[in-house]
Design an enzyme around this catalytic site. Structure first.
Site, PDB file in Angstrom:
ATOM      1  N   ASN A   1       0.855  -1.186   0.000  1.00 39.71           N
ATOM      2  CA  ASN A   1       0.000   0.000   0.000  1.00 39.71           C
ATOM      3  C   ASN A   1       0.891   1.236   0.000  1.00 39.71           C
ATOM      4  OD1 ASN A   1      -1.472   2.283   1.384  1.00 39.71           O
ATOM      5  ND2 ASN A   1      -3.171   0.863   1.105  1.00 39.71           N
TER       6      ASN A   1
ATOM      7  N   CYS B   1      -6.646   7.856   2.338  1.00 39.35           N
ATOM      8  CA  CYS B   1      -6.449   7.914   3.777  1.00 39.35           C
ATOM      9  C   CYS B   1      -6.841   9.304   4.286  1.00 39.35           C
ATOM     10  CB  CYS B   1      -5.007   7.619   4.133  1.00 39.35           C
ATOM     11  SG  CYS B   1      -4.834   7.348   5.890  1.00 39.35           S
TER      12      CYS B   1
ATOM     13  N   THR C   1     -11.723   4.150   5.510  1.00 37.69           N
ATOM     14  CA  THR C   1     -12.519   4.567   6.670  1.00 37.69           C
ATOM     15  C   THR C   1     -13.360   5.810   6.366  1.00 37.69           C
ATOM     16  OG1 THR C   1     -10.671   5.872   7.472  1.00 37.69           O
ATOM     17  CG2 THR C   1     -10.888   3.653   8.356  1.00 37.69           C
TER      18      THR C   1
ATOM     19  N   THR D   1     -10.094  -4.046  10.881  1.00 38.01           N
ATOM     20  CA  THR D   1     -10.317  -3.869  12.318  1.00 38.01           C
ATOM     21  C   THR D   1     -10.500  -5.185  13.084  1.00 38.01           C
ATOM     22  OG1 THR D   1     -11.305  -1.748  11.819  1.00 38.01           O
ATOM     23  CG2 THR D   1     -11.796  -2.659  13.984  1.00 38.01           C
TER      24      THR D   1
END
Lengths: 255, 305
Positions: free
Chosen positions: B100, B131, B194, B267
């Site tokens: 990544n 991000c 996210t 997560t």
């Protein structure tokens, strides 16, 4: 480090809202060292998802150990509802514990409130090695001075402080550290408690040039060093409390 | 006969469609204490930048209802040290390595990808244009189709590795962004990253995170992720890696039905370090019980009248 299903042997309320929980778990009990911790999945409620870290409170034998906790939120509320024979998913033993250097002759332990939790297993180890032990214990009130009678028996001397003055010095436990150091002449200081207390211990111990080990607390994610959530600032940059700590040399931390 | 879990994801041959999501898994070695990393479909390394990054000040994480809010701030050792220190270890596992890549400028993305081009043992790049933690860069690239397609075009020029673009959900129309990165040369897309969020401590009146705003992940965001994967799957031809709140086999299957070719788990690793392996086993069992011969048979098979 092991992820295991551990049996709860005993839950005991030792003060209002404060419990010990005893586990049967050879993998962890046989390897745990004072200052290390376990990461506990507190039930199956998916509303709160993270594990909770608890320091190893007492190691009772090769199969059993205890944690000590105060009910403060969802995770600890769940633990307080547990019954013997229930099973919990736990990971441990984790992190670096306290180091007892060879030739250590005299030591002071500073415990603030629930900071007594990891220090009890350390005290038992220190007692086994016949090192002179002095204890400074502080809490909000007299009832919150956990294990006070036991500590009084095992230590050469115990210095007490309560915020409400119900016993001992009225104020903070660190108010007593100068006097205690002069009187007890320790080779090393161990401390666990609120971060403000640890900071004060770090300052006073460096003033006397006595090495101090402090057990830090942070909110944790994985607990195994991968997620980088629990960092604290040190002289070498951010370090992970879960695997680089939780016990640090006090001079290492940038307070 | 055991169902066939293997897939070809944008040219990356994987023995199964389950990988970790970039971030909480680090470079994987902490998890090697709990699982055999070579059993994963692929390992996706935590975001790498050109230079070492310190990350954000703590507190970096707090718990929310069925999720967590984090703002780690791309803490990493930089591409050179990654190649020297971590990659040799990862190469020991018989598993594709997807790196990544994050950056604050297009030049930075290009420089990291160029550096990785000359390195043995990397199977693909996942471009983190989403991000939300970095003030400049990151979110800016992924939040408009123009800047998203620009960074993909430039990176495409310097790398022949399979290029997967990780999309941010913090946009008005993710389908539009997905289309534009496909046109710009992406071989696949990952979604979702996210969702931006914020928590306030009512005792101190302060934000829970030092960086004020963070990224929300965990089971709380799964329905949003499923919706976005389904919408994007209708609109593009390149494969999708679905992610966002996967914590069980059922969650994973939902993503395949919505149109994902592969899935990633983030997560949930924090709670159960063995979750990836449990989901691989569970997928196999599910396919077997339902009489499917291969995983691709359920991809995009949600029934819509």
């Amino acid at each position: 480090m092991f992820q295991v299903k551990a049996h709860v042997l005993l839950k005991e309320q030792i003060a209002p809202g404060i419990y010990t929980l005893r586990f049967f778990c050879r993998e962890i009990a046989s390897r745990a060292k004072p200052g290390q911790f376990i990461h506990v999945k507190c039930g199956e409620n998916r509303n709160f998802i993270l594990r909770r870290p608890f320091s190893i409170h007492r190691i009772l034998g090769p199969d059993t150990f205890e944690i000590l906790f105060k009910v403060v939120g969802k995770g600890t509320s769940c633990l307080a509802q547990l019954h013997p024979h229930e099973i919990l998913d736990i990971i441990g033993p984790m992190g670096n514990g306290f180091t007892i250097d060879d030739g250590l002759k005299s030591t002071i332990l500073v415990a603030g409130g629930m900071g007594i939790a990891p220090l009890v297993s350390l005290i038992e180890e220190i007692d086994l090695q016949r090192i002179r032990l002095y204890i400074l214990q502080g809490a909000a009130t007299r009832e919150r001075l956990l294990y006070f009678m036991y500590l009084k028996r095992i230590a050469r001397k115990i210095f007490l402080a309560t915020e409400d003055g119900s016993i001992g010095h009225k104020g903070l436990v660190t108010d007593l550290l100068h006097v205690a150091i002069k009187e007890c002449k320790p080779d090393c200081i161990y401390a666990c408690g609120p971060e403000e207390m640890l900071k004060e211990v770090a300052e006073i111990s460096s003033e006397f040039e006595i090495p101090a080990q402090v057990s830090m607390e942070r909110r944790m994610g994985c607990g195994i060093g991968a997620c980088l959530s629990c960092v604290c600032e040190t002289r070498d940059g951010y370090k992970r409390v879960c695997v680089d700590g939780p016990v640090f040399d006090a001079t290492e931390i940038v307070w | 006969m055991k169902p066939d879990l293997s897939i070809d994801l944008a040219g990356i041959k994987m023995k199964n469609p389950v990988m970790n999501a970039s971030g909480p898994f680090g470079c994987g070695w902490e998890y090697a204490q709990f699982i055999d990393l070579s059993k994963l479909g692929a390992i996706v390394v935590k975001s790498i930048t050109l230079k070492e990054q310190r990350g954000n000040p703590p507190p970096r994480m707090c718990e929310t209802a069925s999720g967590i809010l984090n703002s780690i701030g791309l803490q990493n050792k930089g591409v050179d040290r990654f190649v020297q220190e971590d990659l040799p270890y990862l190469r020991n596992y018989n598993v594709p390595i997807i790196v990544n890549v994050a950056g604050g400028t297009i030049d930075e993305y290009v420089a990291v990808c160029d550096r990785l081009n000359h390195v043995h043992g990397i199977s693909g790049i996942e471009l983190n244009i989403s991000c939300p933690n970095v003030k400049k860069g990151g979110a800016i690239f992924g939040s408009s189709s123009r800047s998203a397609s620009k960074v993909v075009t430039e990176v495409r020029r310097v790398t022949n590795l399979p290029l997967i673009v990780k999309l941010t959900p913090n946009v008005t129309d993710i389908v539009k962004i997905a289309r534009s990165v496909e046109i710009a040369g992406a071989d696949g897309v990952s979604l979702i990253n996210t969702l931006l969020g914020m928590c306030i401590d009512v005792e101190t009146f302060r934000p829970e995170l030092a960086s004020i705003i963070g990224g929300l992940s965990g089971p709380a965001i799964k329905p949003i992720a499923i919706r976005m994967v389904w919408q994007v799957a209708q609109a593009i031809d390149i494969p999708i890696i679905g992610m966002g709140g996967i914590a069980s086999v059922k969650d994973a299957i939902e993503f395949f039905l919505a149109g994902a070719t592969a899935i990633a788990i983030g997560t949930a690793n924090l709670i159960n370090p063995q979750i990836t392996i449990e989901i691989i086993r569970g997928l196999e069992k599910f396919l077997e019980e339902k009489g499917f011969e291969a995983i691709w048979e359920i991809v995009g098979k949600v029934k819509i009248d």
